[in-house]
Design an enzyme around this catalytic site. Structure first.
Site, PDB file in Angstrom:
ATOM      1  N   LYS A 213     -19.590  -4.131  12.022  1.00  0.00           N
ATOM      2  CA  LYS A 213     -19.961  -3.807  10.628  1.00  0.00           C
ATOM      3  C   LYS A 213     -21.359  -4.358  10.306  1.00  0.00           C
ATOM      4  O   LYS A 213     -22.185  -3.683   9.683  1.00  0.00           O
ATOM      5  CB  LYS A 213     -18.912  -4.380   9.667  1.00  0.00           C
ATOM      6  CG  LYS A 213     -19.315  -4.382   8.219  1.00  0.00           C
ATOM      7  CD  LYS A 213     -19.467  -2.981   7.629  1.00  0.00           C
ATOM      8  CE  LYS A 213     -20.362  -2.999   6.427  1.00  0.00           C
ATOM      9  NZ  LYS A 213     -19.907  -2.326   5.278  1.00  0.00           N
ATOM     10  N   CYS A 267     -25.340  -4.795  -0.035  1.00  0.00           N
ATOM     11  CA  CYS A 267     -24.874  -4.888   1.352  1.00  0.00           C
ATOM     12  C   CYS A 267     -26.023  -5.101   2.327  1.00  0.00           C
ATOM     13  O   CYS A 267     -26.073  -6.104   3.030  1.00  0.00           O
ATOM     14  CB  CYS A 267     -24.128  -3.617   1.705  1.00  0.00           C
ATOM     15  SG  CYS A 267     -22.895  -3.221   0.473  1.00  0.00           S
TER      16      CYS A 267
HETATM   17  N1  SAJ Z   1     -33.082   3.400   1.472  1.00  0.00           N
HETATM   18  C1  SAJ Z   1     -34.396   3.638   1.858  1.00  0.00           C
HETATM   19  N2  SAJ Z   1     -34.644   4.561   2.821  1.00  0.00           N
HETATM   20  C2  SAJ Z   1     -33.638   5.276   3.415  1.00  0.00           C
HETATM   21  C3  SAJ Z   1     -32.298   5.029   3.030  1.00  0.00           C
HETATM   22  C4  SAJ Z   1     -32.048   4.077   2.056  1.00  0.00           C
HETATM   23  O1  SAJ Z   1     -35.343   3.019   1.346  1.00  0.00           O
HETATM   24  O2  SAJ Z   1     -33.936   6.112   4.265  1.00  0.00           O
HETATM   25  C5  SAJ Z   1     -32.780   2.363   0.469  1.00  0.00           C
HETATM   26  C6  SAJ Z   1     -31.995   2.879  -0.733  1.00  0.00           C
HETATM   27  O3  SAJ Z   1     -32.840   3.452  -1.687  1.00  0.00           O
HETATM   28  C7  SAJ Z   1     -31.324   1.608  -1.215  1.00  0.00           C
HETATM   29  C8  SAJ Z   1     -31.036   0.855   0.072  1.00  0.00           C
HETATM   30  O4  SAJ Z   1     -31.891   1.424   1.054  1.00  0.00           O
HETATM   31  O5  SAJ Z   1     -32.196   0.839  -2.011  1.00  0.00           O
HETATM   32  C9  SAJ Z   1     -29.602   0.900   0.542  1.00  0.00           C
HETATM   33  O6  SAJ Z   1     -29.045   2.171   0.314  1.00  0.00           O
HETATM   34  P1  SAJ Z   1     -28.030   2.883   1.333  1.00  0.00           P
HETATM   35  O7  SAJ Z   1     -27.653   4.189   0.741  1.00  0.00           O
HETATM   36  O8  SAJ Z   1     -28.609   2.913   2.685  1.00  0.00           O
HETATM   37  O9  SAJ Z   1     -26.807   1.874   1.441  1.00  0.00           O
HETATM   38  P2  SAJ Z   1     -25.777   1.133   0.432  1.00  0.00           P
HETATM   39  O10 SAJ Z   1     -26.208  -0.279   0.284  1.00  0.00           O
HETATM   40  O11 SAJ Z   1     -25.543   1.919  -0.819  1.00  0.00           O
HETATM   41  O12 SAJ Z   1     -24.438   1.188   1.339  1.00  0.00           O
HETATM   42  C10 SAJ Z   1     -24.495   0.640   2.658  1.00  0.00           C
HETATM   43  C11 SAJ Z   1     -23.971   1.679   3.637  1.00  0.00           C
HETATM   44  N3  SAJ Z   1     -24.253   1.288   5.023  1.00  0.00           N
HETATM   45  C12 SAJ Z   1     -24.716   2.161   5.904  1.00  0.00           C
HETATM   46  O13 SAJ Z   1     -25.010   3.309   5.637  1.00  0.00           O
HETATM   47  C13 SAJ Z   1     -24.878   1.654   7.310  1.00  0.00           C
HETATM   48  C14 SAJ Z   1     -22.475   1.846   3.449  1.00  0.00           C
HETATM   49  O14 SAJ Z   1     -21.922   2.716   4.416  1.00  0.00           O
HETATM   50  C15 SAJ Z   1     -21.793   0.484   3.547  1.00  0.00           C
HETATM   51  O15 SAJ Z   1     -20.408   0.601   3.355  1.00  0.00           O
HETATM   52  C16 SAJ Z   1     -22.360  -0.415   2.474  1.00  0.00           C
HETATM   53  O16 SAJ Z   1     -23.768  -0.552   2.709  1.00  0.00           O
HETATM   54  C17 SAJ Z   1     -21.681  -1.761   2.562  1.00  0.00           C
HETATM   55  O17 SAJ Z   1     -20.873  -2.075   1.656  1.00  0.00           O
HETATM   56  O18 SAJ Z   1     -21.884  -2.461   3.539  1.00  0.00           O
END
Ligand code: SAJ
Length: 415
Positions: A213, A267
């Site tokens: 994870k 996360c």
């Molecule tokens: N972001 C970017 N560029 C990208 C993708 C995201 O700058 O290409 C930014 C987003 O805007 C945001 C941050 O990253 O600020 C995180 O967003 P996210 O959509 O990647 O993730 P979370 O935090 O909403 O959810 C994550 C997810 N993890 C993964 O995709 C590996 C989710 O599946 C997990 O369950 C969650 O963390 C968790 O609880 O761990």
């Protein structure tokens, strides 16, 4: 009817509770926040997640869900309380420890405990240790034997993997990792999750599940850091980072993520630190990625300030405050950090446009230089338009109007 006790009714626990209560289980949800308990018992979720209101309302109405401050005897205990890091980036497992203490008295032979929270490697073993101390009459560690059967309880780490915004769909559809403290615990957890998960249930040991994870969220952090670094390189070489990534991703084995104003949410900003803390010498890339992403809001704020300096009494419209698209969730939001930095730097008058919020958060509400406005007002009044979050609501902004303003687009939305 099987009775489930869900400890922690937050972003994971409440959707789990709602889903289970609508899938033939009786669910007793536990939260230490009185207001949360009252809100849920009145049939309403206290968090925004598509579809959750319908599930919670139905479950409360049909009597399959009740929230309370304390646990009760149950067949299965699901721990979904947050894991934290301190200001120095050290793991803080106090909520998990409190949850274990709260359920310990109620545990009975045959019970299954699952830990959904993302945790440092070794935490599931720690939980088993705490339970062994608190309940010497129960057996949790040893591989089960027929002789011990009447004292045995089962424990597995089943880390949640759902994406905020798609939680209810992903809770059911995603493949799940199940890391038993021993083989029979893994098997028991697998049988339980089979009742409501459609995805594959992949059995392993607890430590592997914990590290898997963490690795998933590190993958995303490192990949986003690469995208952010590429945007610095592109600025230097006079190349569009958006075009670059689009072209590179046509390669069948390349999947570069998107640059942005930084990485938010609870996360990805926290989980890599669990690895860095435990193995600093072996996590060079993971630490560097965290630092690159963590510094990103400062870089964006500095660019905005530079551009604003070209105006007398600049008015800056910041589009979006949430931590990612289509949410007003402000946890670790880079957009919020940028607005706060602009305020500290006296960069100008700031108009925040956040369609997912009805009022500014407390940290901004008292400031004269910051105002929450609607999109139309923001676009009309601003000298500078800063796109911080790629909300759907910002998709159809008139490009002709943008041409008349100074624009910084941190998400590549106005291409
Ligand atoms: N972001 C970017 N560029 C990208 C993708 C995201 O700058 O290409 C930014 C987003 O805007 C945001 C941050 O990253 O600020 C995180 O967003 P996210 O959509 O990647 O993730 P979370 O935090 O909403 O959810 C994550 C997810 N993890 C993964 O995709 C590996 C989710 O599946 C997990 O369950 C969650 O963390 C968790 O609880 O761990």
């Amino acid at each position: 009817m099987e009775k489930i006790c869900v400890i922690g009714l937050g972003y994971i626990g409440l959707p789990m509770a709602g889903l289970l209560a609508n899938t033939g289980f009786y669910v007793h949800g536990v939260d230490n926040n009185v207001k949360v308990v009252e809100t849920i018992n009145s049939g309403h979720p206290h968090i925004q997640e598509p579809g959750l209101d319908i599930l919670v309302k139905a479950a409360i109405q049909n009597g399959n869900l009740a929230a309370a401050l304390q646990p009760v005897p149950a067949d299965v205990y699901i721990i979904a309380v947050p894991s934290l890091i301190t200001a120095n980036h050290l793991p803080d497992l106090k909520h998990i420890q409190e949850a274990v203490h709260a359920i310990a008295d109620h545990l009975a032979p045959g019970n299954l405990i699952t830990l959904e929270t993302t945790v440092p490697v070794g935490t599931t073993e720690k939980i088993a240790g705490w339970i062994s101390e608190l309940r010497r009459d129960l057996i949790i560690f040893q591989p089960p034997t027929p002789a011990a059967a009447e004292k045995q309880i089962f424990l597995a780490h089943c880390p949640e993997r759902v994406l905020p915004g798609q939680i209810l769909k992903e809770l059911v559809e995603n493949d799940r990792i199940i890391g038993g403290i021993n083989q029979l615990s893994g098997k028991k957890a697998q049988i339980f999750y089979q009742k409501f998960v459609g995805g594959s249930l992949l059995l392993t040991d607890a430590r592997t599940a914990e590290l898997t994870k963490l690795a998933e969220n590190c993958f995303r952090d490192v990949n986003i850091a690469l995208a952010n670094e590429l945007s610095y390189l592109c600025d230097k070489f006079g190349v569009s980072v958006w075009e670059l990534i689009k072209l590179a991703n046509h390669h069948p084995r390349v999947n570069i993520h998107q640059p942005g104003p930084g990485v938010g949410g609870q996360c990805i900003t926290k989980d890599p630190w669990f690895i860095i803390d435990a193995a600093p010498d072996e996590s060079i890339i993971i630490r560097t990625a965290r630092e690159v992403n963590n510094n990103r809001p400062n870089y964006v704020a500095a660019r905005i300030k530079e551009t604003a300096a070209g105006f007398k009494d600049p008015v800056i419209a910041c589009l979006g405050l949430g931590y990612k698209a289509d949410t007003g969730d402000l946890r670790e939001s880079p957009a919020l950090k940028i607005v706060q930095q602009l305020v500290r730097d006296n960069a100008g008058k700031i108009l925040v446009v956040e369609p997912h919020l009805e009022s500014l958060p407390e940290c901004l509400a008292h400031l004269h230089s910051v105002q929450l406005v609607n999109l139309k007002e923001g676009l009309q009044q601003a000298d500078l338009i800063i796109l911080l979050v790629n909300h759907n609501a910002f998709k159809n902004i008139d490009h002709e109007l943008l041409k008349k303003k100074a624009v910084i687009d941190t998400r590549g939305m106005f291409l």
